[in-house]
Design an enzyme around this catalytic site. Structure first.
Site, PDB file in Angstrom:
ATOM      1  N   ASP A   9      62.807-108.103 -73.370  1.00  0.00           N
ATOM      2  CA  ASP A   9      64.054-107.664 -72.760  1.00  0.00           C
ATOM      3  C   ASP A   9      64.796-106.851 -73.839  1.00  0.00           C
ATOM      4  O   ASP A   9      64.459-106.948 -75.029  1.00  0.00           O
ATOM      5  CB  ASP A   9      64.858-108.896 -72.328  1.00  0.00           C
ATOM      6  CG  ASP A   9      66.235-108.537 -71.825  1.00  0.00           C
ATOM      7  OD1 ASP A   9      66.350-107.603 -71.007  1.00  0.00           O
ATOM      8  OD2 ASP A   9      67.212-109.203 -72.241  1.00  0.00           O
ATOM      9  N   LEU A  10      65.779-106.062 -73.443  1.00  0.00           N
ATOM     10  CA  LEU A  10      66.483-105.221 -74.426  1.00  0.00           C
ATOM     11  C   LEU A  10      67.847-105.825 -74.822  1.00  0.00           C
ATOM     12  O   LEU A  10      68.032-106.284 -75.954  1.00  0.00           O
ATOM     13  CB  LEU A  10      66.680-103.819 -73.842  1.00  0.00           C
ATOM     14  CG  LEU A  10      67.503-102.857 -74.695  1.00  0.00           C
ATOM     15  CD1 LEU A  10      66.745-102.466 -75.964  1.00  0.00           C
ATOM     16  CD2 LEU A  10      67.862-101.600 -73.899  1.00  0.00           C
ATOM     17  N   ASP A  11      68.767-105.823 -73.852  1.00  0.00           N
ATOM     18  CA  ASP A  11      70.146-106.254 -74.132  1.00  0.00           C
ATOM     19  C   ASP A  11      70.176-107.742 -74.475  1.00  0.00           C
ATOM     20  O   ASP A  11      69.769-108.575 -73.673  1.00  0.00           O
ATOM     21  CB  ASP A  11      71.041-105.999 -72.912  1.00  0.00           C
ATOM     22  CG  ASP A  11      71.136-104.524 -72.556  1.00  0.00           C
ATOM     23  OD1 ASP A  11      71.479-103.736 -73.450  1.00  0.00           O
ATOM     24  OD2 ASP A  11      70.849-104.161 -71.403  1.00  0.00           O
ATOM     25  N   THR A  17      74.125-105.640 -77.103  1.00  0.00           N
ATOM     26  CA  THR A  17      74.957-104.706 -76.336  1.00  0.00           C
ATOM     27  C   THR A  17      75.899-105.429 -75.371  1.00  0.00           C
ATOM     28  O   THR A  17      76.724-104.776 -74.737  1.00  0.00           O
ATOM     29  CB  THR A  17      74.065-103.736 -75.541  1.00  0.00           C
ATOM     30  OG1 THR A  17      72.947-104.476 -75.069  1.00  0.00           O
ATOM     31  CG2 THR A  17      73.597-102.582 -76.392  1.00  0.00           C
ATOM     32  N   LYS A  45      74.867-111.444 -67.796  1.00  0.00           N
ATOM     33  CA  LYS A  45      73.698-111.141 -68.640  1.00  0.00           C
ATOM     34  C   LYS A  45      72.447-111.010 -67.784  1.00  0.00           C
ATOM     35  O   LYS A  45      72.162-111.905 -66.974  1.00  0.00           O
ATOM     36  CB  LYS A  45      73.491-112.240 -69.689  1.00  0.00           C
ATOM     37  CG  LYS A  45      74.387-112.066 -70.893  1.00  0.00           C
ATOM     38  CD  LYS A  45      74.018-113.034 -71.996  1.00  0.00           C
ATOM     39  CE  LYS A  45      74.919-112.828 -73.198  1.00  0.00           C
ATOM     40  NZ  LYS A  45      74.755-113.905 -74.181  1.00  0.00           N
ATOM     41  N   SER A 114      63.329-104.280 -69.168  1.00  0.00           N
ATOM     42  CA  SER A 114      64.794-104.388 -69.146  1.00  0.00           C
ATOM     43  C   SER A 114      65.378-103.994 -67.796  1.00  0.00           C
ATOM     44  O   SER A 114      64.829-103.141 -67.104  1.00  0.00           O
ATOM     45  CB  SER A 114      65.365-103.464 -70.228  1.00  0.00           C
ATOM     46  OG  SER A 114      66.751-103.284 -70.053  1.00  0.00           O
ATOM     47  N   ALA A 115      66.511-104.597 -67.448  1.00  0.00           N
ATOM     48  CA  ALA A 115      67.218-104.233 -66.207  1.00  0.00           C
ATOM     49  C   ALA A 115      68.034-102.960 -66.387  1.00  0.00           C
ATOM     50  O   ALA A 115      68.485-102.358 -65.419  1.00  0.00           O
ATOM     51  CB  ALA A 115      68.150-105.369 -65.807  1.00  0.00           C
ATOM     52  N   LYS A 145      66.008-108.777 -61.735  1.00  0.00           N
ATOM     53  CA  LYS A 145      65.753-110.141 -62.203  1.00  0.00           C
ATOM     54  C   LYS A 145      66.735-111.060 -61.471  1.00  0.00           C
ATOM     55  O   LYS A 145      67.878-110.649 -61.293  1.00  0.00           O
ATOM     56  CB  LYS A 145      65.993-110.259 -63.719  1.00  0.00           C
ATOM     57  CG  LYS A 145      65.068-109.389 -64.564  1.00  0.00           C
ATOM     58  CD  LYS A 145      65.533-109.385 -66.028  1.00  0.00           C
ATOM     59  CE  LYS A 145      64.738-108.381 -66.845  1.00  0.00           C
ATOM     60  NZ  LYS A 145      65.205-108.246 -68.231  1.00  0.00           N
ATOM     61  N   GLU A 169      63.396-113.288 -73.684  1.00  0.00           N
ATOM     62  CA  GLU A 169      64.551-113.098 -72.795  1.00  0.00           C
ATOM     63  C   GLU A 169      65.775-113.867 -73.272  1.00  0.00           C
ATOM     64  O   GLU A 169      65.632-114.986 -73.758  1.00  0.00           O
ATOM     65  CB  GLU A 169      64.203-113.621 -71.396  1.00  0.00           C
ATOM     66  CG  GLU A 169      63.947-112.584 -70.351  1.00  0.00           C
ATOM     67  CD  GLU A 169      65.133-111.699 -70.000  1.00  0.00           C
ATOM     68  OE1 GLU A 169      66.277-112.049 -70.337  1.00  0.00           O
ATOM     69  OE2 GLU A 169      64.907-110.652 -69.396  1.00  0.00           O
ATOM     70  N   ASP A 170      66.960-113.296 -73.100  1.00  0.00           N
ATOM     71  CA  ASP A 170      68.195-114.028 -73.442  1.00  0.00           C
ATOM     72  C   ASP A 170      68.959-114.476 -72.205  1.00  0.00           C
ATOM     73  O   ASP A 170      69.968-115.153 -72.328  1.00  0.00           O
ATOM     74  CB  ASP A 170      69.123-113.162 -74.298  1.00  0.00           C
ATOM     75  CG  ASP A 170      69.749-112.048 -73.487  1.00  0.00           C
ATOM     76  OD1 ASP A 170      68.995-111.367 -72.743  1.00  0.00           O
ATOM     77  OD2 ASP A 170      70.975-111.862 -73.561  1.00  0.00           O
TER      78      ASP A 170
HETATM   79  C1  BG6 Z   1      70.940-105.902 -68.541  1.00  0.00           C
HETATM   80  C2  BG6 Z   1      72.241-106.392 -69.118  1.00  0.00           C
HETATM   81  O1  BG6 Z   1      69.974-105.827 -69.543  1.00  0.00           O
HETATM   82  O2  BG6 Z   1      71.107-104.606 -67.968  1.00  0.00           O
HETATM   83  C3  BG6 Z   1      73.327-106.369 -68.052  1.00  0.00           C
HETATM   84  O3  BG6 Z   1      72.076-107.714 -69.606  1.00  0.00           O
HETATM   85  C4  BG6 Z   1      73.425-104.964 -67.457  1.00  0.00           C
HETATM   86  O4  BG6 Z   1      74.559-106.752 -68.626  1.00  0.00           O
HETATM   87  C5  BG6 Z   1      72.072-104.527 -66.916  1.00  0.00           C
HETATM   88  O5  BG6 Z   1      74.390-104.940 -66.399  1.00  0.00           O
HETATM   89  C6  BG6 Z   1      72.096-103.101 -66.358  1.00  0.00           C
HETATM   90  O6  BG6 Z   1      72.356-102.224 -67.420  1.00  0.00           O
HETATM   91  P1  BG6 Z   1      72.822-100.719 -67.290  1.00  0.00           P
HETATM   92  O7  BG6 Z   1      72.732-100.201 -68.699  1.00  0.00           O
HETATM   93  O8  BG6 Z   1      71.843-100.024 -66.379  1.00  0.00           O
HETATM   94  O9  BG6 Z   1      74.197-100.705 -66.723  1.00  0.00           O
HETATM   95 MG    MG Z   2      69.172-109.478 -71.834  1.00  0.00          MG
END
Ligand code: BG6
Ligand code: MG
Length: 218
Positions: A9-11, A17, A45, A114-115, A145, A169-170
């Site tokens: 996962d990224l964030d 972030t 999250k 990542s989402a 997710k 994953e967090d």
């Molecule tokens: C997830 C974050 O990775 O991505 C969420 O944990 C975020 O907080 C989601 O809303 C979507 O991200 P973005 O950058 O497309 O708005």
């Molecule tokens: Mg995350």
């Protein structure tokens, strides 16, 4: 040589972030006269941009037009991107490069899962783009997710069976997505929050190369 698929996962896993998402959502909430707390931010999250705004409106008991919804989403993202623009590799979370480099040295396939629709931009800012064999993000999925879609697409790109994949994953939603995909889930964060994960660490400094090697050898 044994090959496993390692999906990150990224964030909250590679970069912190969440603080930027918080500031951008907080400003948006204020603009429509809704309270927004750190605790509520925790619940966002891993949650997609659309779902996050829906939740904030629900918490604030607000109904808005589709046009206003789209405008709010766009201005939230503009604010978020102004924070991203200032990012550099100092914002990579501790020992993430160590783990990535170990996996690369062991010739293990690595993907992002990542989402976020801003994932590629963030990886470029922190200079990690070249560490990944595949990148799957919010632009590639139709289901957010806890649906496992993002991780299943990543496994396909890596050409590794889901049961041979390991997910870092967090978020609760992300751990559930990994479990549903039949992958090994590794929670990065607090034990009481991520208790559904197969393994839990506070951060990557707690993960030894020997643990990664055990996962590869399974
Ligand atoms: C997830 C974050 O990775 O991505 C969420 O944990 C975020 O907080 C989601 O809303 C979507 O991200 P973005 O950058 O497309 O708005
Ligand atoms: Mg995350």
């Amino acid at each position: 040589m044994n090959k496993k698929g390692f999906i990150f996962d990224l964030d909250g896993v590679i970069v912190d972030t969440a603080k930027y998402h918080f500031l951008a959502w907080k400003k948006l909430a204020k603009s429509i006269d809704v309270d927004f707390t750190h605790e509520q931010n925790e619940q966002l999250k891993g949650v997609s941009r659309v779902k996050s705004l829906e939740k904030i409106l629900e918490w604030g008991n607000k109904t808005i037009s589709e046009e206003q919804f789209n405008n709010l989403m766009a201005s939230k993202n503009d604010d978020y991107l102004s924070f991203i623009a200032k990012m550099d590799d100092n914002e990579i979370l501790p020992d993430v490069p160590k783990i990535l480099d170990y996996l690369i040295a062991q010739e293990q396939p690595v993907s992002l899962g990542s989402a976020s629709k801003n994932a590629r931009q963030i990886l470029e800012k922190v200079n990690l783009m070249n560490k990944f064999n595949a990148i799957v993000d919010g632009n590639d999925v139709s289901k957010a997710k806890p649906d496992p879609e993002v991780f299943l697409i990543a496994a396909k790109h890596l050409n590794i069976k889901p049961e041979d994949c390991i997910v870092f994953e967090d978020s609760v939603a992300g751990v559930q997505a990994a479990n549903t995909a039949n992958m090994i889930s590794i929670g990065i964060g607090e034990k009481d929050v991520l208790h559904e994960a197969d393994y839990i660490f506070s951060d990557f400094t707690e993960i030894e190369n020997s643990f990664i090697q055990e996962l590869i050898n399974r």
